[in-house]
Design an enzyme around this catalytic site. Sequence first.
Site, mmCIF file in Angstrom:
data_model
loop_
_atom_site.group_PDB
_atom_site.id
_atom_site.type_symbol
_atom_site.label_atom_id
_atom_site.label_comp_id
_atom_site.label_asym_id
_atom_site.label_seq_id
_atom_site.Cartn_x
_atom_site.Cartn_y
_atom_site.Cartn_z
ATOM 1 N N GLY A 27 3.175 -1.068 4.191
ATOM 2 C CA GLY A 27 2.938 0.461 3.987
ATOM 3 C C GLY A 27 4.441 0.924 3.529
ATOM 4 N N GLY A 28 4.968 1.502 4.509
ATOM 5 C CA GLY A 28 6.432 2.150 4.491
ATOM 6 C C GLY A 28 7.411 1.066 3.567
ATOM 7 N N ASN A 88 1.003 -1.205 0.047
ATOM 8 C CA ASN A 88 -0.051 -0.007 0.079
ATOM 9 C C ASN A 88 0.813 1.035 -0.002
ATOM 10 O OD1 ASN A 88 -1.846 2.007 0.346
ATOM 11 N ND2 ASN A 88 -2.321 1.314 2.615
ATOM 12 N N TRP A 89 1.097 1.852 -0.899
ATOM 13 C CA TRP A 89 1.908 2.915 -1.217
ATOM 14 C C TRP A 89 1.388 4.233 -0.379
ATOM 15 C CZ3 TRP A 89 4.117 2.805 -7.124
ATOM 16 C CH2 TRP A 89 4.743 1.853 -7.120
ATOM 17 N N LYS A 90 0.065 4.332 -0.363
ATOM 18 C CA LYS A 90 -0.482 5.450 0.218
ATOM 19 C C LYS A 90 -0.430 6.616 -0.300
ATOM 20 C CE LYS A 90 0.149 3.119 4.828
ATOM 21 N NZ LYS A 90 0.056 3.374 6.272
ATOM 22 N N HIS A 132 -9.336 1.403 4.925
ATOM 23 C CA HIS A 132 -8.274 1.527 5.913
ATOM 24 C C HIS A 132 -8.472 2.436 6.940
ATOM 25 C CE1 HIS A 132 -4.085 2.607 6.499
ATOM 26 N NE2 HIS A 132 -3.550 1.578 6.086
ATOM 27 N N GLU A 166 -6.809 4.782 8.088
ATOM 28 C CA GLU A 166 -6.445 6.453 7.712
ATOM 29 C C GLU A 166 -7.780 7.016 7.118
ATOM 30 O OE1 GLU A 166 -2.891 5.405 5.507
ATOM 31 O OE2 GLU A 166 -1.592 5.041 7.404
ATOM 32 N N GLU A 221 -5.095 -4.771 10.921
ATOM 33 C CA GLU A 221 -4.181 -3.793 10.758
ATOM 34 C C GLU A 221 -4.399 -2.892 12.126
ATOM 35 O OE1 GLU A 221 -2.260 -2.792 6.770
ATOM 36 O OE2 GLU A 221 -3.846 -1.054 7.294
ATOM 37 N N SER A 242 3.671 -1.784 10.301
ATOM 38 C CA SER A 242 5.183 -1.899 10.558
ATOM 39 C C SER A 242 5.686 -3.119 10.171
ATOM 40 C CB SER A 242 5.615 -1.461 11.881
ATOM 41 O OG SER A 242 4.893 -0.301 12.285
ATOM 42 N N GLY A 281 2.828 2.536 10.931
ATOM 43 C CA GLY A 281 3.510 3.630 10.715
ATOM 44 C C GLY A 281 4.335 4.217 12.088
HETATM 45 P P1 13P Z 1 3.249 0.887 7.593
HETATM 46 O O1 13P Z 1 3.676 -0.773 6.972
HETATM 47 O O2 13P Z 1 3.867 1.759 7.177
HETATM 48 O O3 13P Z 1 3.007 0.666 9.236
HETATM 49 O O4 13P Z 1 1.667 0.885 6.937
HETATM 50 C C1 13P Z 1 0.871 -0.391 7.337
HETATM 51 C C2 13P Z 1 -0.559 0.172 6.288
HETATM 52 O O5 13P Z 1 -1.317 0.767 7.057
HETATM 53 C C3 13P Z 1 -0.756 -0.953 5.269
HETATM 54 O O6 13P Z 1 -2.087 -0.726 4.777
#
Ligand code: 13P
Length: 256
Positions: free
Chosen positions: A231-232, A9-11, A94, A96, A164, A210, A170
């Site tokens: 994510g990251g 997930n590149w966000k 998600h 967020e 999640e 994470s 994050g």
């Molecule tokens: P991180 O891997 O950056 O913690 O993000 C997880 C996430 O929200 C994937 O959707």
Amino acid sequence: MRVPIIAGNWKMNTTVSEAIELVSEMRRKLDEIDDVEKVICPPFISLAVVKELIRGSSIRLGAQNLYFEEKGAYTGEISPLMLADLCEFVIIGHSERRQYFNETGEIVNKKLRAALKIGLKPILCIGEKLEENEAGRTEEVVTEQLESALAGIGSLGGLIIAYEPVWAIGTGKAATGRQVNETIGLIRHNVAQLYDKEVAQQMRILYGGSVTADNIAEFVQQSEIDGALVGGASLKASEFLSIVRQTSEIKGHLSG
Ligand code: 13P
């Protein structure tokens, strides 16, 4: 046997040219890794160009959100119809989006219905906040989110769930493999109660929060965890490749 999935997930990261660069960097090596479904979810504006870049490879494409109406006067929104033409997966609910864009359980349910109707495979995200976790309410929160997301939905199509925990996203503070295995076991149990045992046994349930190349092994060693939503660490080609590779090796080993 459930085929594991690693989804990136590149966000809200990467310009179109950065997306092209990132995909070009990992395309060939990612394509070569077997026995794992590899999904990348770039921002909407890069979907079309990334689709062309991965054409003919085993890499799959997903979006990060959608609107539940098919078309009309909804300035700025992206419909299921538009996505179905471009990609196979879509992340829904998600944390967020729940947190910053006020997505309620009802909205998540509408989005899920819209995605399933058009044949997109939703990656439904659920997870508890820190204070809920500390109050021992994880089970209750996750169950409530699952029930409201799936309310009235008869057939789950290719639905995937991502557990999640919000406190792990994050923050660099991932949950432990054992904790996650237990919660995903509970989610699977809930799916069996809401649908049936077979649906639950076939459903892929991922962990997100994470995840890195250093901790992925801890998660995919667990029997209930079918992969990760990253994510990251999905924004670095070498790290994402390492996560996918380790998943392939460990799950391949476990399945004998
Ligand atoms: P991180 O891997 O950056 O913690 O993000 C997880 C996430 O929200 C994937 O959707």
